[in-house]
Design an enzyme around this catalytic site. Structure first.
Site, PDB file in Angstrom:
ATOM      1  N   TYR A   1       0.876  -1.169   0.000  1.00 38.17           N
ATOM      2  CA  TYR A   1       0.000   0.000   0.000  1.00 38.17           C
ATOM      3  C   TYR A   1       0.916   1.222   0.000  1.00 38.17           C
ATOM      4  CZ  TYR A   1      -4.254   2.600   1.418  1.00 38.17           C
ATOM      5  OH  TYR A   1      -5.315   3.456   1.497  1.00 38.17           O
TER       6      TYR A   1
ATOM      7  N   ARG B   1      -6.067  10.540 -10.643  1.00 38.11           N
ATOM      8  CA  ARG B   1      -5.423  11.217  -9.509  1.00 38.11           C
ATOM      9  C   ARG B   1      -4.892  10.153  -8.556  1.00 38.11           C
ATOM     10  NH1 ARG B   1      -5.622  12.383  -4.617  1.00 38.11           N
ATOM     11  NH2 ARG B   1      -7.474  11.094  -4.331  1.00 38.11           N
TER      12      ARG B   1
ATOM     13  N   LYS C   1      -5.638  -2.084  -2.549  1.00 37.88           N
ATOM     14  CA  LYS C   1      -6.773  -1.869  -1.637  1.00 37.88           C
ATOM     15  C   LYS C   1      -7.445  -3.198  -1.296  1.00 37.88           C
ATOM     16  CE  LYS C   1      -7.276   2.696  -1.190  1.00 37.88           C
ATOM     17  NZ  LYS C   1      -7.528   3.440   0.040  1.00 37.88           N
TER      18      LYS C   1
ATOM     19  N   GLU D   1     -12.043   4.948  -6.369  1.00 34.84           N
ATOM     20  CA  GLU D   1     -10.708   5.200  -5.846  1.00 34.84           C
ATOM     21  C   GLU D   1      -9.894   6.050  -6.821  1.00 34.84           C
ATOM     22  OE1 GLU D   1      -8.012   5.110  -2.904  1.00 34.84           O
ATOM     23  OE2 GLU D   1      -9.870   3.958  -2.806  1.00 34.84           O
ATOM     24  N   ASP D   2      -9.347   7.149  -6.325  1.00 28.97           N
ATOM     25  CA  ASP D   2      -8.396   7.987  -7.066  1.00 28.97           C
ATOM     26  C   ASP D   2      -8.937   8.518  -8.391  1.00 28.97           C
ATOM     27  OD1 ASP D   2      -6.721   7.655  -4.970  1.00 28.97           O
ATOM     28  OD2 ASP D   2      -5.213   6.491  -6.010  1.00 28.97           O
TER      29      ASP D   2
ATOM     30  N   ASP E   1     -13.475   6.311  -1.240  1.00 28.93           N
ATOM     31  CA  ASP E   1     -12.547   6.229  -0.111  1.00 28.93           C
ATOM     32  C   ASP E   1     -11.764   7.520   0.078  1.00 28.93           C
ATOM     33  OD1 ASP E   1     -11.242   4.746   2.003  1.00 28.93           O
ATOM     34  OD2 ASP E   1      -9.469   4.739   0.727  1.00 28.93           O
ATOM     35  N   ASP E   2     -11.441   8.221  -1.019  1.00 25.82           N
ATOM     36  CA  ASP E   2     -10.667   9.459  -0.904  1.00 25.82           C
ATOM     37  C   ASP E   2     -11.461  10.552  -0.205  1.00 25.82           C
ATOM     38  OD1 ASP E   2      -8.401   8.482  -2.532  1.00 25.82           O
ATOM     39  OD2 ASP E   2      -9.904   8.445  -4.104  1.00 25.82           O
TER      40      ASP E   2
ATOM     41  N   ASN F   1      -0.082  11.871   0.743  1.00 26.37           N
ATOM     42  CA  ASN F   1       0.710  10.714   0.320  1.00 26.37           C
ATOM     43  C   ASN F   1       1.284  10.952  -1.067  1.00 26.37           C
ATOM     44  OD1 ASN F   1       0.336   8.821   2.491  1.00 26.37           O
ATOM     45  ND2 ASN F   1      -1.779   8.596   1.846  1.00 26.37           N
TER      46      ASN F   1
END
Length: 582
Positions: free
Chosen positions: A114, A167, A185, A257-258, A280-281, A422
């Site tokens: 991760y 992203r 994930k 995600e992203d 999740d972001d 991150n």
């Protein structure tokens, strides 16, 4: 290779301690399937009956010894990317052994599978490619997504993690190289909360990339075209969502995600009442950050409602955290307007205030305030607003300067400093900077891992890692087991409370704001139980009968890494005669 293998699994009760797993595969295909491969742990009987005798050295090894071998080899490696490649290789060959190794050393290996190493793996994806994982669906596949889903060998998928690669962490647009994120994930879905790996499906939607470097890279594996931002992109997402639910059921969990900020918010608004989905972001980050603030208020002795929060960054993470803080403050008695007044945001164009030159978008409008005065820099914002907490989610590097940290230390006896961006090189400050400049008085959390910090006077602190992994596996497990069809933000509020409650006073005194990552399995299972209790109590669950002992139910359902017996279920018919009855 995996897509060509057909496995029929069904667990049967076993009167002994073993478990049987029925498989129609025999011979070499059995050993090439990571779900059925046990390496040299196949017993002599299994080797003979399943047609693999002679294909392995004669020694029969325990999983303990196999795990020891892999752990020893891992410790010889110093390069994180090399470790990542080695670990993913184990996953491709022997799934249960992979999760055994990961779960036994989760604190050490999570930064490999991760963040931060997964970010490096994404940037190098085409260069380190060994074997495909997950489903790659391109914008050229519109009209045929259901048939692509039919190619996936597992038929009982319960959780999908999907990205369009725009992203990736703080690294930007990586196109189809973003596949490493859903894969990582879902590894943690299994390792942390026990969601069975065969129920998990990672997906990347390739709509092109605007990354010039990738478009010129001969090893890039996606479409060599600019990112499609037309109506065709929206149609692709719509078709994908419909196809997943049609194939796997209405309560299939779909985690976004992203995605880019704009798309992340609009898809959450568009789909959250129609599908079982979350981002999740936005929501996972919000939940783990709020849990850190709830833990910090224990250390300070000041309720959440008395804090002022200044964000560095005003994108999906900042807005997600801010909205959940508002919900928590409202639960404690503030009005929505009063709660929003306590939250400020500073982005690349300055403080979010009325009449500034750069326009704010609709999502940011809720946190736009009257100008507090002449604020030109983030340091000016700190000195003017006098926040009790600063939260960095800009992904722009070391913007919590020494002067900013000094200012927070002079304004607050126990300043709260969250550097959540991150990967590690994007963090707003290091743990050492935060503790040293505030003389150990700060309450610090980061998105990427930092090691313990020892000050010159000998005091030692263990920085908390505000990692989404504390939240999303447990929430996902609860949602899947409960048959939740729509995930509201109160679910993430409950998860925050559960996480904060699990932090002990001793851990808080060590500088932690989260339980040790080594305990993540237990943390995730307890969150799953708490969320299950909540969704059943609020009428959000649709899977009945409702388990009376939810704790026992969650733990009995969780995946474990022990090898199943692949022998046929043989037995006698005692007392049966085949002679005619006179």
């Amino acid at each position: 290779m995996l897509s060509r293998l057909r496995t029929s699994w069904s667990l049967r009760p076993c009167v002994s301690v073993c478990r049987w797993a029925h498989t129609k595969e025999k011979g070499r295909p059995l050993m090439l399937n990571p779900r059925t491969n046990k390496g040299m742990a196949f017993t002599l009987q299994e080797r003979q009956i399943l047609g693999i005798h002679g294909m392995l050295p004669p020694k029969v090894e325990s999983q303990d010894l196999q795990a020891m071998r892999f752990q020893k080899n891992l410790k010889k490696m110093t390069d994180p990317l090399q470790k990542y490649i080695y670990l993913m290789g184990i996953q491709e060959r022997n799934e249960r052994l992979f999760y055994r190794v990961l779960m036994e050393d989760i604190e050490e290996l999570m930064p490999i599978v991760y963040t931060p190493t997964v970010g490096l793996a994404c940037t190098q994806y085409g260069h380190i490619f060994r074997r495909p994982k997950g489903l790659f669906i391109s914008i050229l596949d519109r009209g045929h997504i259901r048939s692509i889903l039919d190619n996936w060998p597992a038929t009982n998928v319960a959780a999908v993690v999907v990205t369009d690669g725009e992203r990736i962490l703080g690294l930007g647009d990586l196109g189809c190289y973003g596949m490493a994120i859903p894969v990582g994930k879902l590894c943690l879905y299994t390792a942390c909360a026990g969601i069975r790996p065969e129920k998990c499906l990672p997906v990347v939607l390739d709509v092109g990339t605007d990354n010039e470097t990738l478009l010129k890279d001969p090893f890039y594996m996606g479409l060599y075209q600019r990112r499609d931002r037309s109506q065709a992109y929206n149609d692709l997402i719509d078709e994908f969502m419909e196809a997943v639910v049609e194939k796997y059921g209405q309560d299939t969990l779909i985690q976004f995600e992203d995605f880019g900020n704009h798309n992340a918010f609009r898809f959450l608004r568009k789909y959250r009442e129609k599908y079982c989905t979350f981002n999740d972001d936005i929501q996972g980050t919000a939940s783990v950050a709020l849990a850190g603030l709830l833990a910090a208020q224990r250390a300070i002795g000041k309720p959440l409602t008395e804090h002022r929060v200044l964000f560095l960054g005003a994108g999906e993470a900042a807005l997600g955290i801010a909205n959940l803080i508002v919900m928590a403050m409202m639960e404690l008695g503030l009005t929505q307007a009063e709660a929003r007044e306590k939250i400020w945001m500073y982005d690349a164009h300055g403080l979010l205030v009325k009449d500034r030159e750069h326009k704010t978008d609709a999502n940011q409008e809720l946190f736009v305030h009257d100008s507090p005065g002449n604020v030109q820099t983030f340091l000016d914002a700190v000195n003017t607003i006098k926040p009790t907490a600063i939260i960095g989610v800009a992904g722009a590097g070391r913007l919590f300067t020494n002067d900013v940290i000094k200012a927070m230390g002079s304004l607050n006896e126990r300043p709260i400093i969250f550097a959540l961006s991150n990967p590690t090189n994007k963090a707003e400050c290091t743990a050492e900077e935060a503790y040293t400049i505030t003389d150990g008085r700060c309450l610090f959390a980061s998105g990427s891992p930092f090691g313990p910090v020892t000050l010159s006077d000998g005091r030692a602190f263990i920085p908390g890692q505000g990692n989404n992994v504390y939240i999303f596996p447990g929430v996902a497990m609860a949602v899947i087991l409960s048959g939740v069809r729509h995930i509201c933000d109160t679910v993430f509020l409950e998860a925050s409370k559960s996480l904060a409650e699990q932090l002990t006073d001793k851990e808080l005194a060590e500088g932690r704001l989260y339980p040790p990552l080594a305990n993540i399995r237990e943390v995730s299972l307890q969150i799953a139980v708490k969320v299950m209790e909540f969704v059943y109590a609020k009428g959000m669950a649709f899977r009945y009968p409702e388990p009376l002992d939810k704790n026992g139910f969650v733990r009995a359902t969780a995946f474990n890494t022990d090898y199943d017996s692949l022998l046929p279920d043989t037995y006698d018919w005692p007392g049966v005669s085949f002679s005619p009855i006179n």
